[in-house]
Scaffold this motif. Structure first.
Motif, PDB file in Angstrom:
ATOM      1  N   VAL A  90      27.068  33.473  30.757  1.00  0.00           N
ATOM      2  CA  VAL A  90      27.232  34.756  31.434  1.00  0.00           C
ATOM      3  C   VAL A  90      27.669  34.514  32.871  1.00  0.00           C
ATOM      4  N   VAL A  91      28.741  35.167  33.279  1.00  0.00           N
ATOM      5  CA  VAL A  91      29.185  35.119  34.666  1.00  0.00           C
ATOM      6  C   VAL A  91      29.295  36.561  35.154  1.00  0.00           C
ATOM      7  N   ALA A  92      28.429  36.925  36.084  1.00  0.00           N
ATOM      8  CA  ALA A  92      28.435  38.289  36.614  1.00  0.00           C
ATOM      9  C   ALA A  92      29.750  38.559  37.325  1.00  0.00           C
ATOM     10  N   ASN A  93      30.333  39.715  37.053  1.00  0.00           N
ATOM     11  CA  ASN A  93      31.599  40.066  37.686  1.00  0.00           C
ATOM     12  C   ASN A  93      31.480  39.998  39.206  1.00  0.00           C
ATOM     13  N   GLY A  94      32.467  39.394  39.824  1.00  0.00           N
ATOM     14  CA  GLY A  94      32.531  39.402  41.276  1.00  0.00           C
ATOM     15  C   GLY A  94      33.215  40.677  41.729  1.00  0.00           C
ATOM     16  N   VAL A  95      32.538  41.488  42.503  1.00  0.00           N
ATOM     17  CA  VAL A  95      33.066  42.788  42.915  1.00  0.00           C
ATOM     18  C   VAL A  95      33.190  42.811  44.429  1.00  0.00           C
ATOM     19  N   ALA A  96      34.397  42.976  44.905  1.00  0.00           N
ATOM     20  CA  ALA A  96      34.639  42.950  46.348  1.00  0.00           C
ATOM     21  C   ALA A  96      34.215  44.262  46.987  1.00  0.00           C
TER      22      ALA A  96
END
Length: 387
Positions: A173-179
């Motif tokens: 699982v890789v949590a979405n990177g959100v700018a």
């Protein structure tokens, strides 16, 4: 300089499109040459070029529900043949050290990569726990050929495990990177005038803008002033839904209270102008970038209490979860935002700080970079990839 070939099913700038862009940025930061194969032109192309990627536009098999019906089988066969030939040529020319397959809707790429002797990474952005396990297993199966598998949420991973445990055992699982926006406008100190509600996303039945329109009608009946902005556009072939949505607005007498803004690459001006962001999806969502974006932009969020949206919006003091498809519950939640406005305003900064810790783009890029390093270590000799 190692080369990564990225494959993606579209060229817009919604959730998985933005995550592809982040993955390309991660690769470029680690010194990779990036080639991106897309089936069409769109706003994503310029963004990718700005990140230093080379773009190849070529036919691709993109699995849509219409292709899986008997009437769509001839087109499915044609797309498979054309997509296989195009993918084979692209791999031969790019001579990649790794192939990054972004979404499960492009199943030919892991197959072609394996046949060409190139390790691949599959990034799963889709999850429908309510769907057929057999259908899900068939969609996931080609990605068993990938060297690494990334899932965008724990919900997505559980959905994979229920349909194809062998794939889930290899997934991370890789949590979405959100700018976050560079300088988000603070919320209004006082709600002078109507509550400004924003919907941001696809205009499609599953995303639930129709639920928000119904909630706006209920608010008007209760005497709660609200103005709704719908920011987004439908999939090609789903224009009928926008027509129906506009008709429902007219029939409810909400022409002065609902605005259709269409699609915009830069959404932050619209977010700055709103008081609350709504994510009213009616069925499973693998994640909810939009909910996180609203929190990062110092706005309260009301989202459906389902699937990956719980991971995206759960646990924040200024986020509210409501039953999916329930216009009354959504209207109640929006009315409570009005009633608690002073409390909401005082809590948005803490929520944004929490979201920055959970979804820092740097953490996302580090995970993607590690997956690429692992793939590079397993890469076949360059001559084999281009044989």
């Amino acid at each position: 300089m190692p080369t990564c070939l990225f494959a993606h099913p579209g060229a817009e700038l919604f959730g998985s499109d933005r995550m592809l862009l982040e993955s390309v940025v991660a690769a470029r930061e680690q010194g990779w040459r990036c080639v991106v194969a897309l089936p069409e032109h769109g706003p994503l192309v310029d963004a990718l070029r700005g990140a230093g990627a080379t773009i190849v536009i070529a036919p691709s098999l993109v699995l849509r529900k219409a292709l899986l019906r008997p009437s769509g089988w001839p087109a499915l066969v044609r797309s498979t043949l054309r997509g296989t030939a195009a993918a084979w040529r692209i791999v031969a020319r790019a001579r990649p050290d790794a192939v990054y397959v972004n979404t499960i809707t492009i199943p030919l790429w892991p197959v072609v990569a394996r046949l060409r002797g190139v390790p691949s990474i599959s990034h799963v952005h889709e999850a429908e726990a309510s769907g057929s396990r057999l259908v899900n297993a068939l969609l996931y199966a080609p990605h068993l050929l990938s060297r690494g598998v990334l899932a965008n949420s724990a919900f997505s991973l559980r959905t994979i495990a229920a349909s194809l445990p062998a794939l889930a055992r290899r997934a991370v699982v890789v949590a979405n990177g959100v700018a976050a926006p560079a300088d988000p406008a603070p919320p209004r100190a006082r709600l002078d005038g109507p509550l400004r509600v924003l919907y941001l996303g696809r205009l499609s039945p599953r995303k639930g803008p129709q639920v928000l329109v119904a909630a706006a009608r209920l608010l008007r009946e209760r005497g709660v002033a609200a103005h709704v902005g719908l920011l987004g556009s439908p999939f090609a072939g789903y224009e009928w839904f926008e027509d129906e949505l506009r008709a429902s607005v007219r029939e409810a007498g909400l022409g002065d209270a609902v605005a259709f803004h269409g699609f915009h690459d830069d959404v932050w001006a619209f977010v700055d102008a709103c008081d609350v962001l709504v994510v009213p999806s009616t069925i499973d969502e693998p994640f909810g970038n939009t909910a996180v974006e609203g929190i990062l932009a110092l706005r309260p969020v009301v989202a459906s209490d389902t699937s990956g949206l719980r991971e995206a919006a759960g646990g924040y003091p200024t986020a509210t979860l409501v039953p999916p498809g329930d216009a009354t519950a959504l209207a109640d939640a929006l009315a409570r935002v009005v009633e608690r406005w002073d409390e909401v305003v005082s809590g948005v900064a803490a929520s944004a700080a929490q979201a920055q810790r959970r979804h820092a783009p740097a953490a996302y890029r580090a995970t993607v970079s590690e997956a690429l390093r692992a793939a590079a270590q397993a890469a076949a000799p360059r001559g084999r990839a281009g044989a």
